[in-house]
Design a protein around this motif. Structure first.
Motif, PDB file in Angstrom:
ATOM      1  N   LYS A 186      97.654  49.428  41.341  1.00 45.66           N
ATOM      2  CA  LYS A 186      96.513  49.970  41.122  1.00 45.66           C
ATOM      3  C   LYS A 186      95.655  48.995  40.219  1.00 45.66           C
ATOM      4  O   LYS A 186      94.397  48.906  40.808  1.00 45.66           O
ATOM      5  N   ALA A 187      96.167  48.351  39.296  1.00 50.02           N
ATOM      6  CA  ALA A 187      95.168  47.273  38.747  1.00 50.02           C
ATOM      7  C   ALA A 187      94.800  46.116  39.759  1.00 50.02           C
ATOM      8  O   ALA A 187      93.575  45.541  39.862  1.00 50.02           O
ATOM      9  N   ALA A 188      95.692  45.867  40.635  1.00 50.47           N
ATOM     10  CA  ALA A 188      95.133  44.866  41.849  1.00 50.47           C
ATOM     11  C   ALA A 188      94.067  45.366  42.613  1.00 50.47           C
ATOM     12  O   ALA A 188      92.995  44.886  42.901  1.00 50.47           O
ATOM     13  N   GLU A 189      94.201  46.667  43.070  1.00 42.46           N
ATOM     14  CA  GLU A 189      93.394  47.490  43.813  1.00 42.46           C
ATOM     15  C   GLU A 189      91.927  47.475  43.099  1.00 42.46           C
ATOM     16  O   GLU A 189      90.841  47.343  43.695  1.00 42.46           O
ATOM     17  N   ARG A 190      92.049  47.917  41.959  1.00 39.50           N
ATOM     18  CA  ARG A 190      90.831  47.736  41.006  1.00 39.50           C
ATOM     19  C   ARG A 190      90.082  46.559  40.966  1.00 39.50           C
ATOM     20  O   ARG A 190      88.891  46.510  41.185  1.00 39.50           O
ATOM     21  N   ALA A 191      90.960  45.233  41.041  1.00 43.82           N
ATOM     22  CA  ALA A 191      90.263  44.256  40.953  1.00 43.82           C
ATOM     23  C   ALA A 191      89.310  43.960  42.501  1.00 43.82           C
ATOM     24  O   ALA A 191      88.389  43.252  42.816  1.00 43.82           O
ATOM     25  N   VAL A 192      90.152  44.502  43.536  1.00 45.63           N
ATOM     26  CA  VAL A 192      89.471  44.336  44.847  1.00 45.63           C
ATOM     27  C   VAL A 192      88.104  45.119  44.674  1.00 45.63           C
ATOM     28  O   VAL A 192      87.261  44.789  45.217  1.00 45.63           O
ATOM     29  N   LEU A 193      88.124  46.345  44.255  1.00 50.41           N
ATOM     30  CA  LEU A 193      86.936  47.218  44.162  1.00 50.41           C
ATOM     31  C   LEU A 193      85.932  46.165  43.369  1.00 50.41           C
ATOM     32  O   LEU A 193      84.791  46.467  43.652  1.00 50.41           O
ATOM     33  N   ALA A 194      86.250  45.595  42.332  1.00 45.14           N
ATOM     34  CA  ALA A 194      85.233  44.936  41.363  1.00 45.14           C
ATOM     35  C   ALA A 194      84.823  43.669  41.983  1.00 45.14           C
ATOM     36  O   ALA A 194      83.774  43.466  42.141  1.00 45.14           O
ATOM     37  N   ALA A 195      85.687  43.210  42.934  1.00 50.45           N
ATOM     38  CA  ALA A 195      85.293  41.811  43.497  1.00 50.45           C
ATOM     39  C   ALA A 195      84.456  42.226  44.540  1.00 50.45           C
ATOM     40  O   ALA A 195      83.144  41.400  44.958  1.00 50.45           O
ATOM     41  N   ALA A 196      84.472  43.530  45.290  1.00 46.46           N
ATOM     42  CA  ALA A 196      83.529  43.678  46.324  1.00 46.46           C
ATOM     43  C   ALA A 196      82.367  44.081  45.806  1.00 46.46           C
ATOM     44  O   ALA A 196      81.122  43.993  46.418  1.00 46.46           O
ATOM     45  N   ALA A 197      82.057  44.546  44.485  1.00 46.28           N
ATOM     46  CA  ALA A 197      81.122  45.122  44.141  1.00 46.28           C
ATOM     47  C   ALA A 197      80.219  43.715  43.364  1.00 46.28           C
ATOM     48  O   ALA A 197      78.938  43.737  43.525  1.00 46.28           O
ATOM     49  N   SER A 198      80.977  42.801  42.697  1.00 48.21           N
ATOM     50  CA  SER A 198      80.426  41.728  42.227  1.00 48.21           C
ATOM     51  C   SER A 198      80.160  40.644  42.776  1.00 48.21           C
ATOM     52  O   SER A 198      79.322  39.798  42.800  1.00 48.21           O
ATOM     53  N   GLY A 199      80.948  40.433  43.783  1.00 40.77           N
ATOM     54  CA  GLY A 199      80.923  39.070  44.942  1.00 40.77           C
ATOM     55  C   GLY A 199      81.703  38.093  44.125  1.00 40.77           C
ATOM     56  O   GLY A 199      81.346  36.763  44.605  1.00 40.77           O
ATOM     57  N   SER A 200      82.395  38.286  43.193  1.00 41.67           N
ATOM     58  CA  SER A 200      83.036  37.224  42.158  1.00 41.67           C
ATOM     59  C   SER A 200      84.236  36.844  42.929  1.00 41.67           C
ATOM     60  O   SER A 200      84.967  37.547  43.025  1.00 41.67           O
ATOM     61  N   ARG A 201      84.183  35.294  42.785  1.00 40.17           N
ATOM     62  CA  ARG A 201      85.600  34.701  43.398  1.00 40.17           C
ATOM     63  C   ARG A 201      86.827  35.066  42.193  1.00 40.17           C
ATOM     64  O   ARG A 201      87.795  35.334  42.750  1.00 40.17           O
ATOM     65  N   ASP A 239      86.847  37.750  40.349  1.00 41.37           N
ATOM     66  CA  ASP A 239      87.746  38.694  40.548  1.00 41.37           C
ATOM     67  C   ASP A 239      88.501  38.950  41.767  1.00 41.37           C
ATOM     68  O   ASP A 239      89.414  39.793  41.732  1.00 41.37           O
ATOM     69  N   ALA A 240      88.117  38.307  42.734  1.00 40.98           N
ATOM     70  CA  ALA A 240      88.975  38.254  43.958  1.00 40.98           C
ATOM     71  C   ALA A 240      90.329  37.544  43.495  1.00 40.98           C
ATOM     72  O   ALA A 240      91.546  37.894  44.226  1.00 40.98           O
ATOM     73  N   VAL A 241      90.391  36.281  42.975  1.00 41.25           N
ATOM     74  CA  VAL A 241      91.469  35.726  42.388  1.00 41.25           C
ATOM     75  C   VAL A 241      92.361  36.531  41.702  1.00 41.25           C
ATOM     76  O   VAL A 241      93.757  36.731  41.789  1.00 41.25           O
ATOM     77  N   LYS A 242      91.701  37.454  40.873  1.00 41.48           N
ATOM     78  CA  LYS A 242      92.372  38.445  40.114  1.00 41.48           C
ATOM     79  C   LYS A 242      93.069  39.545  40.960  1.00 41.48           C
ATOM     80  O   LYS A 242      94.327  39.889  40.507  1.00 41.48           O
ATOM     81  N   ALA A 243      92.665  39.883  41.819  1.00 43.59           N
ATOM     82  CA  ALA A 243      93.257  40.922  42.764  1.00 43.59           C
ATOM     83  C   ALA A 243      94.326  40.339  43.354  1.00 43.59           C
ATOM     84  O   ALA A 243      95.625  40.889  43.346  1.00 43.59           O
ATOM     85  N   PHE A 244      94.568  39.144  44.023  1.00 42.04           N
ATOM     86  CA  PHE A 244      95.621  38.662  44.328  1.00 42.04           C
ATOM     87  C   PHE A 244      96.730  38.279  43.355  1.00 42.04           C
ATOM     88  O   PHE A 244      97.816  38.778  43.539  1.00 42.04           O
ATOM     89  N   LEU A 255      97.160  39.610  40.464  1.00 40.40           N
ATOM     90  CA  LEU A 255      97.828  40.725  39.607  1.00 40.40           C
ATOM     91  C   LEU A 255      98.809  41.648  40.590  1.00 40.40           C
ATOM     92  O   LEU A 255      99.709  42.413  40.071  1.00 40.40           O
ATOM     93  N   HIS A 256      98.835  40.934  41.732  1.00 40.58           N
ATOM     94  CA  HIS A 256      99.698  42.161  42.712  1.00 40.58           C
ATOM     95  C   HIS A 256     100.981  41.526  42.742  1.00 40.58           C
ATOM     96  O   HIS A 256     101.513  40.288  42.529  1.00 40.58           O
ATOM     97  N   PRO A 257     101.945  42.467  42.513  1.00 44.59           N
ATOM     98  CA  PRO A 257     103.293  42.220  41.989  1.00 44.59           C
ATOM     99  C   PRO A 257     103.985  41.316  43.107  1.00 44.59           C
ATOM    100  O   PRO A 257     105.174  40.662  42.754  1.00 44.59           O
ATOM    101  N   LEU A 258     103.682  41.362  44.079  1.00 43.44           N
ATOM    102  CA  LEU A 258     104.189  40.431  45.369  1.00 43.44           C
ATOM    103  C   LEU A 258     103.519  39.139  45.496  1.00 43.44           C
ATOM    104  O   LEU A 258     104.060  38.376  46.506  1.00 43.44           O
ATOM    105  N   VAL A 259     102.575  38.601  44.612  1.00 39.67           N
ATOM    106  CA  VAL A 259     102.086  37.254  44.702  1.00 39.67           C
ATOM    107  C   VAL A 259     102.590  36.734  43.165  1.00 39.67           C
ATOM    108  O   VAL A 259     102.393  37.355  42.392  1.00 39.67           O
ATOM    109  N   ASP A 260     103.400  35.621  43.260  1.00 40.44           N
ATOM    110  CA  ASP A 260     104.027  35.299  42.059  1.00 40.44           C
ATOM    111  C   ASP A 260     103.427  34.078  41.219  1.00 40.44           C
ATOM    112  O   ASP A 260     104.123  33.566  40.162  1.00 40.44           O
ATOM    113  N   SER A 261     102.178  33.751  41.436  1.00 38.79           N
ATOM    114  CA  SER A 261     101.498  32.670  40.713  1.00 38.79           C
ATOM    115  C   SER A 261     100.077  32.725  41.135  1.00 38.79           C
ATOM    116  O   SER A 261      99.501  33.032  42.126  1.00 38.79           O
ATOM    117  N   VAL A 262      99.098  32.476  39.865  1.00 38.90           N
ATOM    118  CA  VAL A 262      97.873  32.553  39.952  1.00 38.90           C
ATOM    119  C   VAL A 262      97.573  31.245  40.796  1.00 38.90           C
ATOM    120  O   VAL A 262      96.499  31.562  41.560  1.00 38.90           O
TER     121      VAL A 262
END
Ligand code: G6P
Ligand code: MN
Length: 452
Positions: free
Chosen positions: A400-415, A417-422, A424-431
């Motif tokens: 849900k935290a990753a989904e919230r970052a998706v919603l934030a990125a889509a609203a802000s247009g901020s990269r 926020d989009a990096v954060k979405a990827f 924070l997802h438990p199946l992505v293992d590195s920033v």
């Protein structure tokens, strides 16, 4: 009743129309409007539906019209189905391929692929929700557009409880378990299912007040005889004390599924892209005899269903899908039951994607969750449920935290926020991986040009 289908040229539309053809009750859907941007897909679909109506022999087949004008499609609709695919199957193939090349799961809705799909879909569905609120303020919106959880949450910002998300996977799972347990009237069983879309668990199945799931969990032969039992194995199911949605196979067997998907010649999206290209060309070809478009659709559907999650089954060392696992009646029957319950105030209990309210205390009220709901003319009301066990809290809150970052990125247009979405997802293992994923997706998808 008037039903408008956004994404009306989509491959699953005949499932919905087939269900409508079987409904002869008072207050049924009598008019269907297909809206799509692509005239060729619309034309092919109109032919399939005409073949279906003719084959059914029904004198009261719902009338079908097709349009490329969104406001015209929405005006006067009682129900709106949203079933669009932003970027098409070409986009899905890229979602899957780019993640797998980076060594993480490439799948339609789960992991990095699902985040990329969400990032390009959320801005589009937010706009769609605003158009619906303007042109069809009284319509009920049923969302099938994937990733269904985050998309329903985005639309609910605009439409509140008038948007309800649906998925066929919990229904299929509940039905398989009920059948195995020999439940005579599955509709009378209480299925304790909870989580997010494509991230939920059946924790109990009550019949006559008694939980029958422990009986299944104790029975090796029964557990190994159905799709989820074979995918996860008896021992792991007993360790969990629950039956997970099949999509949890990507989490619990992540390294294995990533490898199998990497080794497959083609991603699922690429396979479906090629398959459907063939179908639309065939169904749209002029001068075909009556019934030919429907026959082409049926063949394509059967092949699609038979190959669903085949790599996961390979990982689990199990063979072909069983006849009983192939049985359809999921997606379209949930949609029909939902419309009936709302339109006729016929109370029903269905597993749906709705705002949490106070159902799961670990999430806030606006978070969309997937849970049994009581449905009536006032909409879908989530039913109170036992708290999630800690392992499920972990997955549900981090996704849900990753989904919230998706919603934030889509609203802000901020990269960022989009990096954060990827990341924070438990199946992505590195920033670092998250940053490279975003670069890869941004280079591929025109729908991500809004990110700066
Ligand atoms: C299930 C899921 C859908 C998903 C579909 C993918 O039905 O509930 O959300 O879109 O599978 O199947 P596909 O054949 O497209 O891989
Ligand atoms: Mn689904």
């Amino acid at each position: 009743m008037r039903l408008t289908i956004l994404g009306g040229g989509g491959f699953r539309v005949p499932l919905v129309y087939g269900a409508l053809l079987g409904d002869h009750a008072e207050g049924r859907v009598s008019r269907v409007t297909l809206y799509d941007e692509d005239p060729a897909r619309l034309a092919a679909m109109a032919r399939v539906l005409a073949d279906q109506a003719a084959a059914s022999g029904a004198a009261d087949a719902p009338e079908v019209t097709a349009t490329r004008d969104l406001d015209e499609a929405l005006r006067g609709a009682d129900f709106v189905f949203s079933a669009i695919r932003v970027g098409g199957l070409e986009g899905r193939a890229a979602d899957e391929r780019i993640a797998l090349a980076e060594g993480v799961l490439g799948q339609e809705t789960v992991g990095a692929g699902g985040i990329a799909y969400g990032l390009r879909t959320v801005p589009v569905v937010r706009e769609l929700a605003r158009r619906i609120a303007r042109s069809a303020p009284d319509a009920w919106v049923i969302n099938f557009t994937n990733p269904a959880g985050v998309v329903t949450e985005a639309m609910s910002e605009e439409l509140g409880g008038r948007v309800i998300g649906i998925c066929d996977s919990p229904v299929g799972l509940g039905r398989r378990i009920a059948r195995l347990l020999g439940v005579a009237r599955p509709q009378e069983a209480w299925i304790d299912y909870v989580g997010l879309n494509h991230l939920g668990w059946v924790r109990g199945l009550r019949v006559g007040g008694r939980d029958e799931l422990p009986r299944l969990l104790a029975d090796d032969a029964a557990l190994e005889s159905f799709e989820e039992g074979r995918l996860f194995g008896a021992e792991w199911l007993r360790s969990l004390g629950a039956i997970p949605n099949e999509y949890l196979h990507y989490y619990y067997f992540n390294r294995d599924t990533v490898r199998a998907y990497q080794e497959a010649g083609q991603t699922r999206g690429a396979f479906l892209r090629d398959q459907q290209r063939g179908f639309y060309a065939e169904a749209g070809r002029p001068g075909q005899p009556a019934g030919a478009a429907l026959a082409a659709w049926d063949r394509t559907r059967a092949e699609r269903e038979a190959t669903y999650m085949s790599e996961n089954r390979e990982v689990a060392g199990v063979g072909e899908r069983e006849e009983s696992d192939l049985e359809s009646g999921g997606y379209e029957q949930v949609a029909l039951a939902l419309m009936r319950a709302i339109a006729r105030d016929e109370r029903a209990t269905l597993i749906l994607n709705v705002r949490n309210g106070s159902t799961l205390s670990v999430l806030d009220a606006e978070a969309v969750i997937e849970v049994p709901c009581l449905v009536d003319a006032n909409g879908a009301h989530p039913v109170s449920t036992a708290p999630l066990p800690l392992h499920a809290v972990g997955l549900v809150t981090s996704v849900k935290a990753a989904e919230r970052a998706v919603l934030a990125a889509a609203a802000s247009g901020s990269r960022a926020d989009a990096v954060k979405a990827f990341a924070l997802h438990p199946l992505v293992d590195s920033v670092g991986v998250a940053r490279r994923l975003l670069d890869g997706y941004a280079a591929e998808h025109p729908g991500l040009a809004y990110l700066r």
